[in-house]
Design a protein around this motif. Sequence first.
Motif, short mmCIF file in Angstrom:
data_model
loop_
_atom_site.label_atom_id
_atom_site.label_comp_id
_atom_site.label_asym_id
_atom_site.label_seq_id
_atom_site.Cartn_x
_atom_site.Cartn_y
_atom_site.Cartn_z
N GLN A 1 0.83 -1.18 0.00
CA GLN A 1 0.00 0.00 0.00
C GLN A 1 0.88 1.25 0.00
OE1 GLN A 1 -2.77 0.20 3.25
NE2 GLN A 1 -3.83 1.98 2.41
N VAL A 2 0.51 2.22 -0.80
CA VAL A 2 1.25 3.47 -0.91
C VAL A 2 0.38 4.59 -0.39
CG1 VAL A 2 2.32 5.12 -2.48
CG2 VAL A 2 2.57 2.66 -2.88
N GLN A 3 0.97 5.40 0.46
CA GLN A 3 0.28 6.57 0.99
C GLN A 3 1.11 7.82 0.78
OE1 GLN A 3 -0.49 5.08 5.10
NE2 GLN A 3 -2.64 5.52 4.65
N LEU A 4 0.46 8.87 0.35
CA LEU A 4 1.09 10.16 0.17
C LEU A 4 0.29 11.18 0.95
CD1 LEU A 4 1.65 10.05 -3.71
CD2 LEU A 4 3.31 9.49 -1.93
N VAL A 5 0.97 11.95 1.78
CA VAL A 5 0.30 12.92 2.63
C VAL A 5 0.97 14.27 2.47
CG1 VAL A 5 -0.40 13.53 4.96
CG2 VAL A 5 -0.32 11.14 4.29
N GLU A 6 0.22 15.23 1.94
CA GLU A 6 0.72 16.59 1.79
C GLU A 6 0.48 17.38 3.07
OE1 GLU A 6 -1.20 15.59 -2.30
OE2 GLU A 6 -1.69 15.33 -0.18
N LEU B 1 5.71 23.26 0.92
CA LEU B 1 4.84 22.11 1.03
C LEU B 1 5.67 20.84 1.16
CD1 LEU B 1 2.20 22.92 -1.74
CD2 LEU B 1 2.28 23.70 0.65
N SER B 2 5.14 19.91 1.91
CA SER B 2 5.80 18.63 2.08
C SER B 2 4.87 17.51 1.64
CB SER B 2 6.18 18.40 3.55
OG SER B 2 7.07 19.39 4.02
N CYS B 3 5.47 16.45 1.15
CA CYS B 3 4.72 15.25 0.78
C CYS B 3 5.46 14.06 1.35
CB CYS B 3 4.59 15.13 -0.73
SG CYS B 3 3.79 13.61 -1.28
N ALA B 4 4.88 13.46 2.36
CA ALA B 4 5.48 12.29 2.99
C ALA B 4 4.93 11.02 2.37
CB ALA B 4 5.20 12.31 4.50
N ALA B 5 5.83 10.16 1.94
CA ALA B 5 5.45 8.92 1.30
C ALA B 5 5.73 7.74 2.21
CB ALA B 5 6.21 8.74 -0.02
N SER B 6 4.85 6.77 2.19
CA SER B 6 5.04 5.56 2.98
C SER B 6 4.51 4.37 2.21
CB SER B 6 4.35 5.67 4.33
OG SER B 6 2.95 5.84 4.18
N GLY B 7 4.95 3.20 2.62
CA GLY B 7 4.53 1.97 1.96
C GLY B 7 5.59 1.45 1.02
N ARG B 8 5.19 1.16 -0.18
CA ARG B 8 6.08 0.61 -1.18
C ARG B 8 7.25 1.54 -1.47
NH1 ARG B 8 4.02 -1.69 -7.07
NH2 ARG B 8 6.00 -2.64 -7.70
N THR B 9 8.39 0.95 -1.78
CA THR B 9 9.58 1.74 -2.05
C THR B 9 9.36 2.68 -3.23
OG1 THR B 9 11.93 1.62 -2.64
CG2 THR B 9 10.49 -0.08 -3.54
N PHE B 10 9.98 3.85 -3.13
CA PHE B 10 9.85 4.87 -4.16
C PHE B 10 11.16 5.16 -4.87
CE2 PHE B 10 5.54 6.41 -3.68
CZ PHE B 10 5.18 5.89 -2.45
N SER B 11 12.11 4.27 -4.75
CA SER B 11 13.43 4.51 -5.29
C SER B 11 13.44 4.73 -6.80
CB SER B 11 14.37 3.36 -4.93
OG SER B 11 13.91 2.14 -5.48
N SER B 12 12.49 4.14 -7.49
CA SER B 12 12.44 4.27 -8.94
C SER B 12 11.28 5.15 -9.42
CB SER B 12 12.34 2.89 -9.60
OG SER B 12 11.14 2.24 -9.22
N TYR B 13 10.69 5.86 -8.51
CA TYR B 13 9.52 6.67 -8.84
C TYR B 13 9.89 8.10 -9.20
CZ TYR B 13 5.89 3.39 -7.34
OH TYR B 13 5.03 2.32 -7.23
N ALA B 14 9.00 8.69 -9.98
CA ALA B 14 9.00 10.13 -10.17
C ALA B 14 7.91 10.70 -9.29
CB ALA B 14 8.73 10.49 -11.63
N MET B 15 8.24 11.74 -8.56
CA MET B 15 7.27 12.40 -7.69
C MET B 15 6.86 13.71 -8.32
SD MET B 15 6.78 10.30 -5.22
CE MET B 15 5.85 11.38 -4.13
#
Length: 127
Positions: free
Chosen positions: A1-6, A20-34
């Motif tokens: 599960q992936v959660q993003l909280v601004e 602004l902040s965006c905290a990500a949790s759950g699945r790894t984001f190493s290969s993601y574009a945010m």
Amino acid sequence: QVQLVESGGGLVQVGGSLRLSCAASGRTFSSYAMGWFRQAPGKEREFVGRISWNTGITNSADSVKDRFTISRDNAKNTVYLQMNSLKAEDTAVYYCAAGPPFVTGQAMANSRLYPYWGQGTQVTVSS
């Protein structure tokens, strides 16, 4: 599960700054574009910018390039949108989103290609 909280939105005067902040949790984001998007009432969702988790490479919309800066802290799984010289036209709900490592500008600006989204945070710029 992936959660993003601004977080970090609020009321600010014209010419002011906000981060602004965006905290990500759950699945790894190493290969993601945010990505950062914004949507004002009655307008379509607009691409603001994006950052790669692993490289830190950023791309921003021309309308905000000279005023907004995107950064990330991989250790905290958090991305930031530093907004300076704010204008009334910047008033919108700001969203962060996670997607594949896009390789073209057209793809990274397409909100439909981002599968994960935060709830949004309101930014209001007043005179």
